[in-house]
Design a protein around this motif. Sequence first.
Motif, PDB file in Angstrom:
ATOM      1  N   ARG A  54       0.876  -1.233   0.053  1.00  0.00           N
ATOM      2  CA  ARG A  54       0.006   0.044   0.084  1.00  0.00           C
ATOM      3  C   ARG A  54       0.883   1.157   0.039  1.00  0.00           C
ATOM      4  N   GLN A  58       1.803   3.560  -3.241  1.00  0.00           N
ATOM      5  CA  GLN A  58       1.164   5.059  -3.205  1.00  0.00           C
ATOM      6  C   GLN A  58       2.517   5.928  -3.550  1.00  0.00           C
ATOM      7  N   LYS A 124      -4.038   5.295  -3.547  1.00  0.00           N
ATOM      8  CA  LYS A 124      -4.150   6.706  -3.539  1.00  0.00           C
ATOM      9  C   LYS A 124      -2.590   7.300  -4.020  1.00  0.00           C
ATOM     10  N   SER A 127      -1.931  13.794  -1.896  1.00  0.00           N
ATOM     11  CA  SER A 127      -2.807  14.844  -1.960  1.00  0.00           C
ATOM     12  C   SER A 127      -2.322  16.207  -2.870  1.00  0.00           C
ATOM     13  N   ALA A 150       8.969  16.393   1.151  1.00  0.00           N
ATOM     14  CA  ALA A 150       9.267  14.845   0.690  1.00  0.00           C
ATOM     15  C   ALA A 150      10.636  14.556   1.477  1.00  0.00           C
ATOM     16  N   ASN A 153      10.293  13.949   4.883  1.00  0.00           N
ATOM     17  CA  ASN A 153       9.654  12.312   5.289  1.00  0.00           C
ATOM     18  C   ASN A 153      10.390  10.985   4.732  1.00  0.00           C
ATOM     19  N   MET A 215       0.823  16.875   3.283  1.00  0.00           N
ATOM     20  CA  MET A 215       1.714  15.953   2.760  1.00  0.00           C
ATOM     21  C   MET A 215       2.003  14.996   3.843  1.00  0.00           C
ATOM     22  N   GLY A 217       0.494  13.797   6.357  1.00  0.00           N
ATOM     23  CA  GLY A 217      -0.764  12.912   6.526  1.00  0.00           C
ATOM     24  C   GLY A 217      -1.465  13.399   7.946  1.00  0.00           C
ATOM     25  N   SER A 223      -4.303   9.029  12.555  1.00  0.00           N
ATOM     26  CA  SER A 223      -3.687   8.100  11.559  1.00  0.00           C
ATOM     27  C   SER A 223      -3.703   6.509  11.862  1.00  0.00           C
ATOM     28  N   PRO A 224      -4.721   6.086  11.177  1.00  0.00           N
ATOM     29  CA  PRO A 224      -5.062   4.601  11.583  1.00  0.00           C
ATOM     30  C   PRO A 224      -3.946   3.739  11.209  1.00  0.00           C
ATOM     31  N   HIS A 225      -3.040   4.048  10.258  1.00  0.00           N
ATOM     32  CA  HIS A 225      -1.785   3.198  10.080  1.00  0.00           C
ATOM     33  C   HIS A 225      -0.598   3.073  10.971  1.00  0.00           C
ATOM     34  N   LYS A 235       7.649   2.903   9.011  1.00  0.00           N
ATOM     35  CA  LYS A 235       7.784   4.269   9.456  1.00  0.00           C
ATOM     36  C   LYS A 235       8.413   4.577  10.569  1.00  0.00           C
ATOM     37  N   ASN A 239       3.749  11.226  11.915  1.00  0.00           N
ATOM     38  CA  ASN A 239       3.112  12.282  10.941  1.00  0.00           C
ATOM     39  C   ASN A 239       3.417  13.604  11.632  1.00  0.00           C
TER      40      ASN A 239
HETATM   41  N1  BYC Z   1      -1.738  12.142   0.506  1.00  0.00           N
HETATM   42  O1  BYC Z   1      -2.741   6.335   8.619  1.00  0.00           O
HETATM   43  P1  BYC Z   1      -1.940   7.317   7.787  1.00  0.00           P
HETATM   44  C1  BYC Z   1       7.597  13.733  -4.247  1.00  0.00           C
HETATM   45  C2  BYC Z   1      -3.628   8.433   3.320  1.00  0.00           C
HETATM   46  S1  BYC Z   1       6.343  12.289  -4.011  1.00  0.00           S
HETATM   47  C3  BYC Z   1      -2.656  10.979   0.194  1.00  0.00           C
HETATM   48  O2  BYC Z   1      -1.216   8.324   8.386  1.00  0.00           O
HETATM   49  P2  BYC Z   1       0.237   6.010   6.359  1.00  0.00           P
HETATM   50  C4  BYC Z   1       7.540  14.190  -5.472  1.00  0.00           C
HETATM   51  C5  BYC Z   1      -3.010   7.074   3.769  1.00  0.00           C
HETATM   52  O3  BYC Z   1      -2.566   6.565   2.613  1.00  0.00           O
HETATM   53  C6  BYC Z   1       6.458  11.673  -2.490  1.00  0.00           C
HETATM   54  N2  BYC Z   1      -3.198  10.245   0.894  1.00  0.00           N
HETATM   55  O4  BYC Z   1      -1.097   6.487   6.467  1.00  0.00           O
HETATM   56  C7  BYC Z   1       7.065  13.559  -6.741  1.00  0.00           C
HETATM   57  C8  BYC Z   1      -3.895   6.426   4.303  1.00  0.00           C
HETATM   58  O5  BYC Z   1      -5.188   6.017   3.243  1.00  0.00           O
HETATM   59  P3  BYC Z   1      -4.885   4.399   2.684  1.00  0.00           P
HETATM   60  C9  BYC Z   1       5.385  11.066  -1.966  1.00  0.00           C
HETATM   61  C10 BYC Z   1      -2.627  10.275   2.455  1.00  0.00           C
HETATM   62  O6  BYC Z   1       0.680   5.237   5.194  1.00  0.00           O
HETATM   63  C11 BYC Z   1       7.026  14.562  -7.786  1.00  0.00           C
HETATM   64  C12 BYC Z   1      -4.793   7.518   5.183  1.00  0.00           C
HETATM   65  O7  BYC Z   1      -4.822   8.691   4.523  1.00  0.00           O
HETATM   66  N3  BYC Z   1       5.855  10.710  -0.629  1.00  0.00           N
HETATM   67  O8  BYC Z   1       8.052  13.863  -3.431  1.00  0.00           O
HETATM   68  O9  BYC Z   1       0.888   5.309   7.679  1.00  0.00           O
HETATM   69  C13 BYC Z   1       7.493  15.779  -7.954  1.00  0.00           C
HETATM   70  C14 BYC Z   1      -4.360   7.350   6.470  1.00  0.00           C
HETATM   71  O10 BYC Z   1      -2.994   8.214   6.671  1.00  0.00           O
HETATM   72  C15 BYC Z   1      -1.641  11.304   2.689  1.00  0.00           C
HETATM   73  C16 BYC Z   1       5.637   9.353   0.008  1.00  0.00           C
HETATM   74  O11 BYC Z   1       4.684   8.779  -0.423  1.00  0.00           O
HETATM   75  C17 BYC Z   1      -1.372  12.455   1.694  1.00  0.00           C
HETATM   76  N4  BYC Z   1      -0.576  13.448   1.780  1.00  0.00           N
HETATM   77  O12 BYC Z   1       1.093   7.477   6.519  1.00  0.00           O
HETATM   78  C18 BYC Z   1       7.876  16.377  -6.619  1.00  0.00           C
HETATM   79  C19 BYC Z   1       6.056   8.950   1.246  1.00  0.00           C
HETATM   80  N5  BYC Z   1      -1.227  11.242   3.892  1.00  0.00           N
HETATM   81  O13 BYC Z   1      -3.574   3.991   2.190  1.00  0.00           O
HETATM   82  C20 BYC Z   1       7.759  15.707  -5.538  1.00  0.00           C
HETATM   83  C21 BYC Z   1       5.741   7.659   1.807  1.00  0.00           C
HETATM   84  C22 BYC Z   1      -1.978  10.295   4.308  1.00  0.00           C
HETATM   85  O14 BYC Z   1      -5.302   3.606   3.731  1.00  0.00           O
HETATM   86  N6  BYC Z   1       4.626   7.302   2.359  1.00  0.00           N
HETATM   87  N7  BYC Z   1      -2.714   9.694   3.292  1.00  0.00           N
HETATM   88  O15 BYC Z   1      -6.003   4.699   1.857  1.00  0.00           O
HETATM   89  C23 BYC Z   1       4.575   7.789   3.704  1.00  0.00           C
HETATM   90  O16 BYC Z   1       5.469   8.209   4.391  1.00  0.00           O
HETATM   91  C24 BYC Z   1       3.114   7.529   4.187  1.00  0.00           C
HETATM   92  O17 BYC Z   1       2.331   6.643   3.608  1.00  0.00           O
HETATM   93  C25 BYC Z   1       2.144   8.824   4.719  1.00  0.00           C
HETATM   94  C26 BYC Z   1       1.019   8.347   5.188  1.00  0.00           C
HETATM   95  C27 BYC Z   1       2.913   9.732   5.902  1.00  0.00           C
HETATM   96  C28 BYC Z   1       2.220   9.718   3.498  1.00  0.00           C
END
Ligand code: BYC
Length: 329
Positions: A54, A58, A124, A127, A150, A153, A215, A217, A223-225, A235, A239
């Motif tokens: 997931r 994403q 997803k 955002s 980014a 994070n 961004m 979250g 935050s459920p996850h 992680k 957040n």
């Molecule tokens: N946008 O329990 P949570 C870049 C969703 S690209 C959309 O906190 P988690 C760049 C979350 O998915 C960099 N959805 O979740 C590229 C969950 O829904 P689902 C992108 C969001 O996963 C081009 C629900 O809300 N970076 O830099 O523990 C040009 C509950 O949230 C968002 C990454 O992807 C959001 N902002 O924590 C320029 C970093 N926030 O999945 C630049 C990697 C939350 O249950 N990801 N949700 O349907 C992570 O670090 C984590 O997945 C998050 C969310 C901190 C984003």
Amino acid sequence: MTKSGKPKSTTAMTESITGKDSPEAKAFQKKIDADITIEPKDWMPEAYRHTLIRQMSQHAHSEIVGMLPEGNWIGRAPSLRRKMILLAKVQDEAGHGLYLYSATETLGISRDQMIEQLHSGSAKYSSIFNYPTLTWADMGAIGWLVDGAAIMNQVPLCRTSFGPYARAMVRICKEESFHQRQGYEIMIAMAHGSPAQKVMAQSAIDRWWWPSLMMFGPPDADSPHSAQSLKWKIKRTSNDTLRQKFIDVTVPQAEFLGLEVPDPDLKWNKKRDHYDFGEIDWDEFYQVISGNGPCNKERLDARIKAWEDGKWVRDAALAYEQKKQAAAA
Ligand code: BYC
């Protein structure tokens, strides 16, 4: 999903999918606690695999969809130098998407399945990419604020517990750091340019500041996850902690530019040794991640069209591979 439209907690899911106390599960958590990296062929709880697929898919989708707002300005960059830099940056984002899709495939999901989840809306992407890029200053604001958020994070993700994800993040962070600097350099030029350029720079921070804070979250309490992902070291930082760190380093950068952060409640708190900041509009965030942001439809339509237009290339590559294999046989 819960009634509010927020997803169910992964902790509940974990317990229903795996015998939490099985010997394998205990040995797995011991490895995590000892900071031993998990590799694709190692035993892992199904919920850990599911959570990684997931988050990583994403993340990959965000990189690819994230090319669109900036791609909008390649043909209108103000000089050849700016155009070359922007082209290189957008190309880097495609590379990031590819490393991340490849790393996610090691968990047993195919590229086609991930793309299908993006196109159907079941997966997803960040955002932030559902907001429009109205002026050239937005290229500066995206590099400075969006890539800046980014990096904040993603640096901790270089130590995430799943090996292929952690290794992909090391290279991605190096490139993101260049992206952040090129954005800030655009902002310096605009903020110190003509009065009209300064107005554009201020308008860009006005529009990108709050979405950049989203961004990270939802707040930790919503935050459920987070709890389970932190326990599994998918992680490494919460957040809210990352959001606060981002604000603390970015506000002085805005001051250096002579631009105003659009938050009347922003104030240095000596006691906490952090900035206090105003309430984030979480209704807007949930609207955007549910598909109702200003550009959600446009972004998905563009990705679907690119996938359909590229079908002949994928077919040709497959046909060529089959021909080569037949000749070798
Ligand atoms: N946008 O329990 P949570 C870049 C969703 S690209 C959309 O906190 P988690 C760049 C979350 O998915 C960099 N959805 O979740 C590229 C969950 O829904 P689902 C992108 C969001 O996963 C081009 C629900 O809300 N970076 O830099 O523990 C040009 C509950 O949230 C968002 C990454 O992807 C959001 N902002 O924590 C320029 C970093 N926030 O999945 C630049 C990697 C939350 O249950 N990801 N949700 O349907 C992570 O670090 C984590 O997945 C998050 C969310 C901190 C984003």
